[in-house]
Design a protein around this motif. Sequence first.
Motif, PDB file in Angstrom:
ATOM      1  N   GLN A 101      36.375   0.406  29.885  1.00 45.96           N
ATOM      2  CA  GLN A 101      37.801   0.134  30.038  1.00 45.96           C
ATOM      3  C   GLN A 101      38.412  -0.325  28.710  1.00 45.96           C
ATOM      4  O   GLN A 101      39.437  -1.005  28.681  1.00 45.96           O
ATOM      5  N   ARG A 102      37.771   0.065  27.630  1.00 48.99           N
ATOM      6  CA  ARG A 102      38.216  -0.372  26.296  1.00 48.99           C
ATOM      7  C   ARG A 102      39.672   0.003  26.033  1.00 48.99           C
ATOM      8  O   ARG A 102      40.493  -0.838  25.647  1.00 48.99           O
ATOM      9  N   ALA A 150      47.760   8.494  22.043  1.00 50.51           N
ATOM     10  CA  ALA A 150      46.314   8.715  22.031  1.00 50.51           C
ATOM     11  C   ALA A 150      45.588   7.614  22.800  1.00 50.51           C
ATOM     12  O   ALA A 150      44.633   7.881  23.540  1.00 50.51           O
ATOM     13  N   ILE A 151      46.025   6.362  22.639  1.00 47.10           N
ATOM     14  CA  ILE A 151      45.449   5.250  23.406  1.00 47.10           C
ATOM     15  C   ILE A 151      45.698   5.480  24.900  1.00 47.10           C
ATOM     16  O   ILE A 151      44.804   5.290  25.735  1.00 47.10           O
ATOM     17  N   PHE A 152      46.905   5.897  25.243  1.00 50.69           N
ATOM     18  CA  PHE A 152      47.256   6.172  26.638  1.00 50.69           C
ATOM     19  C   PHE A 152      46.340   7.246  27.218  1.00 50.69           C
ATOM     20  O   PHE A 152      45.813   7.095  28.326  1.00 50.69           O
ATOM     21  N   ASP A 153      46.147   8.341  26.474  1.00 45.04           N
ATOM     22  CA  ASP A 153      45.281   9.426  26.944  1.00 45.04           C
ATOM     23  C   ASP A 153      43.866   8.919  27.239  1.00 45.04           C
ATOM     24  O   ASP A 153      43.273   9.240  28.275  1.00 45.04           O
ATOM     25  N   GLU A 154      43.316   8.134  26.307  1.00 48.21           N
ATOM     26  CA  GLU A 154      41.961   7.622  26.489  1.00 48.21           C
ATOM     27  C   GLU A 154      41.887   6.653  27.666  1.00 48.21           C
ATOM     28  O   GLU A 154      40.901   6.633  28.407  1.00 48.21           O
ATOM     29  N   ALA A 155      42.921   5.838  27.831  1.00 49.12           N
ATOM     30  CA  ALA A 155      42.941   4.898  28.955  1.00 49.12           C
ATOM     31  C   ALA A 155      42.978   5.637  30.286  1.00 49.12           C
ATOM     32  O   ALA A 155      42.269   5.275  31.238  1.00 49.12           O
ATOM     33  N   LEU A 159      40.165   5.608  33.418  1.00 49.01           N
ATOM     34  CA  LEU A 159      40.490   5.346  34.819  1.00 49.01           C
ATOM     35  C   LEU A 159      40.142   6.533  35.715  1.00 49.01           C
ATOM     36  O   LEU A 159      39.839   6.360  36.902  1.00 49.01           O
ATOM     37  N   ALA A 160      40.163   7.746  35.149  1.00 50.40           N
ATOM     38  CA  ALA A 160      39.953   8.950  35.955  1.00 50.40           C
ATOM     39  C   ALA A 160      38.488   9.216  36.274  1.00 50.40           C
ATOM     40  O   ALA A 160      38.176   9.770  37.334  1.00 50.40           O
ATOM     41  N   ARG A 161      37.581   8.851  35.381  1.00 52.23           N
ATOM     42  CA  ARG A 161      36.175   9.244  35.545  1.00 52.23           C
ATOM     43  C   ARG A 161      35.546   8.738  36.851  1.00 52.23           C
ATOM     44  O   ARG A 161      34.891   9.515  37.549  1.00 52.23           O
ATOM     45  N   PRO A 162      35.688   7.466  37.214  1.00 51.15           N
ATOM     46  CA  PRO A 162      35.088   7.045  38.489  1.00 51.15           C
ATOM     47  C   PRO A 162      35.720   7.702  39.706  1.00 51.15           C
ATOM     48  O   PRO A 162      35.048   7.924  40.720  1.00 51.15           O
ATOM     49  N   VAL A 163      37.007   8.046  39.614  1.00 51.29           N
ATOM     50  CA  VAL A 163      37.666   8.737  40.737  1.00 51.29           C
ATOM     51  C   VAL A 163      37.116  10.155  40.864  1.00 51.29           C
ATOM     52  O   VAL A 163      36.899  10.654  41.968  1.00 51.29           O
ATOM     53  N   ALA A 188      39.964  14.566  31.791  1.00 50.46           N
ATOM     54  CA  ALA A 188      38.754  13.835  32.175  1.00 50.46           C
ATOM     55  C   ALA A 188      38.468  13.954  33.668  1.00 50.46           C
ATOM     56  O   ALA A 188      37.313  14.108  34.073  1.00 50.46           O
ATOM     57  N   PHE A 189      39.501  13.892  34.487  1.00 47.00           N
ATOM     58  CA  PHE A 189      39.316  13.994  35.940  1.00 47.00           C
ATOM     59  C   PHE A 189      38.782  15.376  36.309  1.00 47.00           C
ATOM     60  O   PHE A 189      37.782  15.506  37.022  1.00 47.00           O
TER      61      PHE A 189
END
Length: 347
Positions: A101-102, A150-155, A159-163, A188-189
């Motif tokens: 969650q960096r 870019a920070i927003f995209d990574e954030a 958040l998307a990976r566990p979903v 990522a999702f």
Amino acid sequence: MGTASDQSSSTPRPPGPAQLAASGVFARALAVAARLGLAELTATQARTSAELAAQTRTDPEMLALLLHTLAMAGVFEIDGEGRFRLGEAYQALHGDHPQSQRHVCILMAETYDDAFAGLLDTVRSGRSGFRAAFGTSLYEYLAAHPEAEAIFDEAMAELARPVARALAARPGFAAAATAIDIGGGSGAFLRGLLDAHPHLRGICLDRPSVCARAAQRAGGAGDARLEFRAADVFDEIPAGGDLYLVKNVLYDWSFDSGLKLLAAARAAMAQTAAAEPGRASPRLLIVEPLFERESDAPRALFQKVICEDGTRGLDEAQLRRLVEAARLRVLGVERLDSGHTVLECAP
């Protein structure tokens, strides 16, 4: 059974008003620690503040103050020799952690925290606090500030990976060949679904700048089957999908904007079905966190401040009304381990 006095003595006391007002210090300090990579430097080896200052090229005295401040919150643990090590509860601050969650921490404590300067305007008027603070909408601001975007995209990817992992375990993917993620960001999702289902190919729709950056970074497992396509998802969504996906999108927009997006999805699904009469009818999976309890108030308040005017957290009944207004049928409802609710829909 404990006595009343036993229970009261073991119940943590809420912070006082001054303590609560000062809590932003910890949020900003956490974002700075994330930017400096302090979690990576202390995850497996305890280090002194002087060592960390040398490695991060920061002022030794100021970095020591930052580390001690975050140690008060448990972010770092201090051993008997005064060395700092990343706390167990904060391992996700590490960029390589499986549930990292960096970037979420940086986004929340910087851009989003700045937007809360507009909270008073939101409370008085119901309008977006982000626009009051920045003079523009979130996505317009991001388009004009590439580093923040870019920070927003990574954030959003974090958040998307566990979903994606939770949804990928759900049946219904075997018969699908193409999945189209509407507002899918950096992919990522969708990439998580493709990794879990090697037969599947995906198309990720988003703003041109988002798709351009995501395509440049592509290169992991499943990316050969992942296409990024710039689109105005409120106007036209491409046909040809077996599964259409909308994750964490509708709660970012007003009812009218959500209705436009779902109407565009329905038109794409109808066009797909008409083009190939023998083909199985496409499905739309709406994956959203619902707002159904009083404890959801902070999340709902957050959406009102950050997103466009008219945004509100949706409960299941409100989400169903939006779906029905878009002339879609709800075929089923399922709760995921991630805390999201999935509505499977068809025209």
